[in-house]
Design a protein around this motif. Sequence first.
Motif, PDB file in Angstrom:
ATOM      1  N   GLU A 181       0.923  -1.269  -0.145  1.00 19.32           N
ATOM      2  CA  GLU A 181      -0.003   0.102  -0.113  1.00 19.32           C
ATOM      3  C   GLU A 181       0.790   1.184   0.095  1.00 19.32           C
ATOM      4  O   GLU A 181       0.512   2.572  -0.600  1.00 19.32           O
ATOM      5  CB  GLU A 181      -1.071   0.079   1.191  1.00 19.32           C
ATOM      6  N   GLU A 182       2.099   1.220   0.609  1.00 20.86           N
ATOM      7  CA  GLU A 182       3.019   2.303   0.719  1.00 20.86           C
ATOM      8  C   GLU A 182       3.544   2.608  -1.014  1.00 20.86           C
ATOM      9  O   GLU A 182       3.579   3.814  -1.241  1.00 20.86           O
ATOM     10  CB  GLU A 182       4.130   2.055   1.567  1.00 20.86           C
ATOM     11  N   ARG A 184       2.050   1.691  -3.592  1.00 20.90           N
ATOM     12  CA  ARG A 184       1.011   1.900  -4.491  1.00 20.90           C
ATOM     13  C   ARG A 184       0.816   3.329  -4.661  1.00 20.90           C
ATOM     14  O   ARG A 184       0.360   3.912  -5.651  1.00 20.90           O
ATOM     15  CB  ARG A 184      -0.284   1.218  -3.980  1.00 20.90           C
ATOM     16  N   THR A 185       0.967   3.960  -3.284  1.00 22.94           N
ATOM     17  CA  THR A 185       0.541   5.371  -3.269  1.00 22.94           C
ATOM     18  C   THR A 185       1.661   6.241  -4.208  1.00 22.94           C
ATOM     19  O   THR A 185       1.198   7.342  -4.990  1.00 22.94           O
ATOM     20  CB  THR A 185       0.870   5.717  -1.871  1.00 22.94           C
ATOM     21  N   ASP A 188       0.657   5.554  -7.853  1.00 21.55           N
ATOM     22  CA  ASP A 188      -0.432   6.509  -8.344  1.00 21.55           C
ATOM     23  C   ASP A 188      -0.448   7.742  -8.381  1.00 21.55           C
ATOM     24  O   ASP A 188      -1.208   8.375  -9.223  1.00 21.55           O
ATOM     25  CB  ASP A 188      -1.679   5.865  -7.465  1.00 21.55           C
ATOM     26  N   LEU A 189       0.521   8.518  -7.441  1.00 16.05           N
ATOM     27  CA  LEU A 189       0.543   9.909  -7.200  1.00 16.05           C
ATOM     28  C   LEU A 189       1.435  10.514  -8.092  1.00 16.05           C
ATOM     29  O   LEU A 189       2.520  10.168  -8.159  1.00 16.05           O
ATOM     30  CB  LEU A 189       0.861  10.170  -5.906  1.00 16.05           C
TER      31      LEU A 189
END
Length: 231
Positions: A181-182, A184-185, A188-189
């Motif tokens: 999840e870290e 993924r940020t 995506d950002l």
Amino acid sequence: METRWTSATIAGIERDGTRLVRLRLDVDGRQEHLPGQHYVVRLRAADGYTAQRSYSIASDPADPLVELMVECLPDGEVSGHLHDVAEVGDVLEVRGPIGGWFTWTGDVTAVAIGGGTGVVPLVSMLRHARRLGIADRLRLVAVGRTLDELPYAEELIAGGAFVALTRENLGSRVAAPPYPEEVRTLVDLPTPAERAYVCGSVGFASFAQRVLGEAGMRASEVRVEQFGATG
């Protein structure tokens, strides 16, 4: 572009009491490198015996000197000499820059994950991006055991890299490898990353590729540079 063996004079050397040594080389006939490329360093004994190893480039392409960060490994012929014996003014045999697959020039938005000395080519990418004002196109993840053992830790943090330590806490983040999840940020950002880079040991590279996949990165867009325990 074909490279040839040439000479490089050690213009600067920095040892900080750890297993790492930073070399600044004045390469004869230097060709400008791309972020992500490497050099081969060859040592030659009086009896003609040679030993050579490849080391990633940390310097920005605009730097007139070539910067290498070398980890001294147990029984490492080349790394041991560079760490314990080499001095300013010594002349080395080098060949480079080498490599075209694992390079980033800012042409695409990218996320890059490095483990240990695998962060070295990422530092070249970061320096290149900051000089050109395109740091927003590069998202870095640097993984190390402790902050003291992570090469270029302060520069990476100052440059906005996400740092994950596995043996000690860093601020409010507990010691652990990066979670999907870290990552993924960062994928995506603010717009999706178009490419990913992974550099580190064989085991780390396998882990990082898995995490990138779980974070939504397509395997076909992941470029990997991995190394074994040779010195």
